[in-house]
Design a protein around this motif. Structure first.
Motif, short mmCIF file in Angstrom:
data_model
loop_
_atom_site.label_atom_id
_atom_site.label_comp_id
_atom_site.label_asym_id
_atom_site.label_seq_id
_atom_site.Cartn_x
_atom_site.Cartn_y
_atom_site.Cartn_z
N PRO A 8 11.40 55.87 24.91
CA PRO A 8 12.10 54.65 25.32
C PRO A 8 11.10 53.52 25.62
O PRO A 8 9.99 53.76 26.08
CB PRO A 8 12.84 55.06 26.59
CG PRO A 8 12.93 56.55 26.52
CD PRO A 8 11.70 56.99 25.78
N GLU A 9 11.54 52.29 25.35
CA GLU A 9 10.68 51.12 25.55
C GLU A 9 10.37 50.90 27.03
O GLU A 9 9.33 50.35 27.37
CB GLU A 9 11.38 49.86 25.01
CG GLU A 9 11.71 49.90 23.54
CD GLU A 9 13.05 50.54 23.23
OE1 GLU A 9 13.64 51.20 24.10
OE2 GLU A 9 13.49 50.41 22.08
N PHE A 10 11.30 51.28 27.90
CA PHE A 10 11.19 51.02 29.34
C PHE A 10 11.35 52.36 30.05
O PHE A 10 12.35 52.63 30.69
CB PHE A 10 12.29 50.02 29.73
CG PHE A 10 12.28 49.57 31.16
CD1 PHE A 10 11.11 49.19 31.81
CD2 PHE A 10 13.46 49.51 31.87
CE1 PHE A 10 11.12 48.76 33.12
CE2 PHE A 10 13.49 49.08 33.19
CZ PHE A 10 12.32 48.71 33.81
N GLU A 33 5.63 43.35 27.45
CA GLU A 33 5.71 44.16 26.24
C GLU A 33 7.01 44.97 26.21
O GLU A 33 7.67 45.09 25.17
CB GLU A 33 4.51 45.12 26.14
CG GLU A 33 3.18 44.43 25.95
CD GLU A 33 2.59 43.86 27.25
OE1 GLU A 33 3.01 44.27 28.35
OE2 GLU A 33 1.71 42.99 27.14
N GLU A 34 7.38 45.55 27.35
CA GLU A 34 8.63 46.32 27.43
C GLU A 34 9.84 45.41 27.21
O GLU A 34 10.78 45.78 26.49
CB GLU A 34 8.73 47.01 28.79
CG GLU A 34 7.72 48.13 28.97
CD GLU A 34 7.61 48.63 30.39
OE1 GLU A 34 7.25 49.81 30.56
OE2 GLU A 34 7.86 47.84 31.35
N ARG A 35 9.81 44.23 27.81
CA ARG A 35 10.93 43.28 27.62
C ARG A 35 11.05 42.87 26.16
O ARG A 35 12.15 42.76 25.62
CB ARG A 35 10.77 42.07 28.53
CG ARG A 35 10.87 42.40 30.01
CD ARG A 35 11.00 41.17 30.88
NE ARG A 35 10.09 40.09 30.57
CZ ARG A 35 8.93 39.87 31.19
NH1 ARG A 35 8.53 40.68 32.15
NH2 ARG A 35 8.18 38.85 30.84
N ALA A 39 14.24 43.57 23.86
CA ALA A 39 14.92 42.44 23.21
C ALA A 39 15.11 42.74 21.72
O ALA A 39 16.18 42.47 21.16
CB ALA A 39 14.12 41.16 23.41
N GLU A 40 14.11 43.32 21.10
CA GLU A 40 14.23 43.68 19.68
C GLU A 40 15.29 44.76 19.50
O GLU A 40 16.12 44.68 18.60
CB GLU A 40 12.88 44.16 19.16
CG GLU A 40 12.86 44.44 17.68
CD GLU A 40 11.49 44.84 17.18
OE1 GLU A 40 11.44 45.66 16.25
OE2 GLU A 40 10.48 44.34 17.72
N ILE A 47 14.13 38.70 26.54
CA ILE A 47 14.46 39.14 27.89
C ILE A 47 13.35 38.57 28.76
O ILE A 47 12.20 38.99 28.66
CB ILE A 47 14.54 40.68 28.02
CG1 ILE A 47 15.63 41.24 27.12
CG2 ILE A 47 14.79 41.08 29.47
CD1 ILE A 47 15.72 42.76 27.11
N GLU A 48 13.69 37.59 29.56
CA GLU A 48 12.67 36.90 30.35
C GLU A 48 12.36 37.61 31.65
O GLU A 48 11.27 37.44 32.21
CB GLU A 48 13.12 35.45 30.59
CG GLU A 48 13.21 34.69 29.28
CD GLU A 48 13.81 33.32 29.42
OE1 GLU A 48 14.42 33.02 30.48
OE2 GLU A 48 13.70 32.54 28.46
#
Length: 184
Positions: A8-10, A33-35, A39-40, A47-48
């Motif tokens: 997982p990205e996060f 980087e995770e955001r 977002a992708e 995602i700010e």
């Protein structure tokens, strides 16, 4: 060669056997980087910010774990009408229950009761609860599936006639409706 599920990205894994009896509070904040990766994944422009507070507590001393959380995200979606960037704030509370995976055997009959409480989600490998991925999943569910700017208007394309709220536009289906009316 792909092996297993993608990371997982996060990801913020918490081992269920390391949760103290009084519980634990985790504060999460996604890195740039995770955001970007999330977002992708969610097809967002950006995602700010993504922050969450998670409370994990053993249920009756274990082996189940109750997770209660709240997240806040500042996202940039795309307006479905104008295709322009549309900033939005998404906030949500959620709760989940985790426990050991049910011991079902192939071919075993399973009785489901629609009125019963949902069974606990199974722990990940090694009794892990990935609280970051849980936040990401709840964010994806909380996003507006059809974001639209407040002043966005849909323009009726040329060649389509509308005489009233119930009138069919000038399309092949309208022609079929006219033919049906003539045959009556």
């Amino acid at each position: 060669m792909i092996t297993g599920e993608p990371t997982p990205e996060f990801s913020r894994p918490v081992h269920s056997d390391r949760i103290p009896p009084e519980g634990v509070v985790e504060t999460l904040s996604a890195t740039p980087e995770e955001r970007g990766a999330l977002a992708e994944r969610f097809e967002l422009e950006a995602i700010e910010a993504l922050e969450a507070e998670i409370h994990l507590k053993l249920v009756a001393g274990g082996p189940m774990v109750r997770l209660a959380g709240r997240f806040r995200a500042d996202v940039v979606q795309t307006c479905v009408v104008t295709l322009e960037p549309l900033p939005a704030r998404v906030e949500e509370d959620f709760e989940m229950l985790f426990g050991p995976e049910a011991d079902y055997k192939p071919g075993q009959e399973i009785h489901l009761d629609a009125e019963a409480v949902d069974p606990p989600e199974p722990f990940g490998p090694g009794g892990v609860v990935d609280v970051g991925e849980i936040v990401a999943e709840h964010l994806s569910l909380a996003l507006d599936p059809f974001p639209r700017k407040a002043d966005a208007a849909v323009e009726v394309p040329e060649g389509i006639e509308k005489d009233g709220p119930d009138a069919l536009p000038n399309t092949p289906f309208a022609a079929l409706q006219g033919l049906k009316d003539k045959l009556r």
